[in-house]
Scaffold this motif. Structure first.
Motif, PDB file in Angstrom:
ATOM      1  N   ASP A   8      51.232 -26.373  10.196  1.00 39.43           N
ATOM      2  CA  ASP A   8      52.133 -25.826   9.057  1.00 39.43           C
ATOM      3  C   ASP A   8      52.558 -24.432   9.632  1.00 39.43           C
ATOM      4  OD1 ASP A   8      51.552 -27.325   7.109  1.00 39.43           O
ATOM      5  OD2 ASP A   8      49.586 -26.332   6.315  1.00 39.43           O
ATOM      6  N   TYR A   9      52.283 -24.192  10.814  1.00 42.73           N
ATOM      7  CA  TYR A   9      53.033 -22.947  11.463  1.00 42.73           C
ATOM      8  C   TYR A   9      53.230 -23.041  12.937  1.00 42.73           C
ATOM      9  CZ  TYR A   9      50.873 -21.314   6.816  1.00 42.73           C
ATOM     10  OH  TYR A   9      50.444 -21.290   5.681  1.00 42.73           O
ATOM     11  N   GLU A  10      54.125 -22.313  13.540  1.00 38.24           N
ATOM     12  CA  GLU A  10      54.750 -22.512  14.762  1.00 38.24           C
ATOM     13  C   GLU A  10      53.410 -22.392  15.672  1.00 38.24           C
ATOM     14  OE1 GLU A  10      58.591 -21.565  16.876  1.00 38.24           O
ATOM     15  OE2 GLU A  10      57.174 -19.826  16.943  1.00 38.24           O
ATOM     16  N   GLN A  11      53.478 -23.167  16.585  1.00 38.34           N
ATOM     17  CA  GLN A  11      52.420 -22.843  17.763  1.00 38.34           C
ATOM     18  C   GLN A  11      53.473 -22.453  18.825  1.00 38.34           C
ATOM     19  OE1 GLN A  11      49.987 -26.480  18.511  1.00 38.34           O
ATOM     20  NE2 GLN A  11      49.836 -26.715  16.218  1.00 38.34           N
ATOM     21  N   VAL A  12      52.324 -22.122  20.033  1.00 39.70           N
ATOM     22  CA  VAL A  12      52.892 -21.967  21.463  1.00 39.70           C
ATOM     23  C   VAL A  12      51.926 -22.180  22.318  1.00 39.70           C
ATOM     24  CG1 VAL A  12      52.416 -19.284  21.449  1.00 39.70           C
ATOM     25  CG2 VAL A  12      54.226 -19.958  23.096  1.00 39.70           C
ATOM     26  N   TRP A  13      52.438 -23.056  23.235  1.00 42.26           N
ATOM     27  CA  TRP A  13      51.499 -23.729  24.142  1.00 42.26           C
ATOM     28  C   TRP A  13      51.887 -22.995  25.600  1.00 42.26           C
ATOM     29  CZ3 TRP A  13      52.091 -29.785  23.457  1.00 42.26           C
ATOM     30  CH2 TRP A  13      51.485 -30.155  22.115  1.00 42.26           C
ATOM     31  N   CYS A  14      50.859 -22.661  26.216  1.00 43.90           N
ATOM     32  CA  CYS A  14      50.862 -21.785  27.411  1.00 43.90           C
ATOM     33  C   CYS A  14      50.041 -22.241  28.503  1.00 43.90           C
ATOM     34  CB  CYS A  14      50.208 -20.191  27.132  1.00 43.90           C
ATOM     35  SG  CYS A  14      51.132 -19.363  25.993  1.00 43.90           S
ATOM     36  N   LYS A  15      50.694 -22.359  29.717  1.00 40.66           N
ATOM     37  CA  LYS A  15      50.242 -22.406  31.166  1.00 40.66           C
ATOM     38  C   LYS A  15      50.155 -21.333  31.831  1.00 40.66           C
ATOM     39  CE  LYS A  15      50.784 -27.671  31.445  1.00 40.66           C
ATOM     40  NZ  LYS A  15      51.143 -28.696  32.403  1.00 40.66           N
ATOM     41  N   ILE A  16      48.972 -20.662  32.053  1.00 42.32           N
ATOM     42  CA  ILE A  16      48.924 -19.542  32.879  1.00 42.32           C
ATOM     43  C   ILE A  16      48.037 -19.768  34.250  1.00 42.32           C
ATOM     44  CG2 ILE A  16      49.492 -18.174  30.942  1.00 42.32           C
ATOM     45  CD1 ILE A  16      46.587 -17.278  30.681  1.00 42.32           C
ATOM     46  N   ASN A  17      47.842 -18.778  34.702  1.00 40.95           N
ATOM     47  CA  ASN A  17      46.968 -18.755  36.261  1.00 40.95           C
ATOM     48  C   ASN A  17      45.643 -17.983  35.693  1.00 40.95           C
ATOM     49  OD1 ASN A  17      48.875 -19.759  38.462  1.00 40.95           O
ATOM     50  ND2 ASN A  17      50.034 -17.975  37.095  1.00 40.95           N
ATOM     51  N   THR A  18      44.517 -18.552  36.166  1.00 36.73           N
ATOM     52  CA  THR A  18      43.324 -17.773  36.251  1.00 36.73           C
ATOM     53  C   THR A  18      43.714 -16.555  37.035  1.00 36.73           C
ATOM     54  OG1 THR A  18      42.098 -18.706  37.931  1.00 36.73           O
ATOM     55  CG2 THR A  18      41.991 -19.798  35.712  1.00 36.73           C
TER      56      THR A  18
END
Length: 204
Positions: free
Chosen positions: A75-85
């Motif tokens: 129902d609400y916008e998501q954001v998918w993140c690819k980051i580094n450890t």
């Protein structure tokens, strides 16, 4: 105390994965920002899934994707993140180091709602406070990129005052292939999604 410096919704939205890189991997507030991060916002899911965060020549590379309403059950916008450890960032000797243990993905969801609360007008703030909503923050670890890519951010309503918000994530250490090592992938509530949630709760 973690701080999101964005003053506009679009600034918060487009930089959320940069904030996630800094906050989840536990870096000082002034260490990681748009000056040393190249954050690519992908418009195609296949290109986003193919992308790999990395650290090269003193620059941190991250990936962002905003799934459409047709791609996710939300129902609400998501954001998918690819980051580094933290490992490759610390190894790059950029003049700062992680302060210690990485933070929960749920930290970013809490910050999204906290930032959104401070962003909305006083009428919505008062109404949201009155609603007395509680959120049970959780996360679920996935073991492969395929299972992570197919996993859903869980936003479950228990009743009018209680919700579950569960983030699927994938975190890798030193694997056989450098391209797959030291990655952290997560699906988060976006600042826009948080603003929309507060507005809906406040208007019911």
């Amino acid at each position: 105390m973690h701080k999101i410096e964005a003053s506009t919704l679009e600034e918060a939205r487009t930089n959320w994965c940069i904030y996630a890189q800094r906050i989840i991997e536990n870096y000082p507030h002034d260490a990681i920002n748009s000056n040393n991060v190249v954050n690519t916002i992908y418009t195609r899911l296949d290109k986003f899934l193919e992308s790999k965060p990395t650290v090269e020549n003193g620059t941190i590379y991250t990936s962002t994707y905003f799934p459409s309403v047709n791609e996710v059950n939300a129902d609400y916008e998501q954001v998918w993140c690819k980051i580094n450890t933290a490992h490759p960032i610390d190894a790059a000797n950029l003049g700062f180091r992680s302060l210690g243990e990485h933070q929960s993905n749920s930290t970013m969801n809490e910050l999204a709602l906290s930032w959104a609360y401070n962003y909305v007008d006083d009428r919505l703030k008062t109404a949201y406070q009155t609603a007395d909503v509680t959120i049970d923050y959780r996360e679920s670890q996935k073991l492969t990129g395929l299972t992570w890519s197919r996993a859903e951010l869980v936003w479950q309503k228990r009743n009018n005052q209680s919700y579950i918000l569960e983030t699927p994530y994938l975190r890798t250490g030193n694997l056989l292939f450098e391209a797959l090592s030291y990655k952290h992938y997560c699906k988060l509530l976006s600042p826009k999604g948080a603003v929309d949630f507060i507005a809906q709760i406040s208007n019911t």
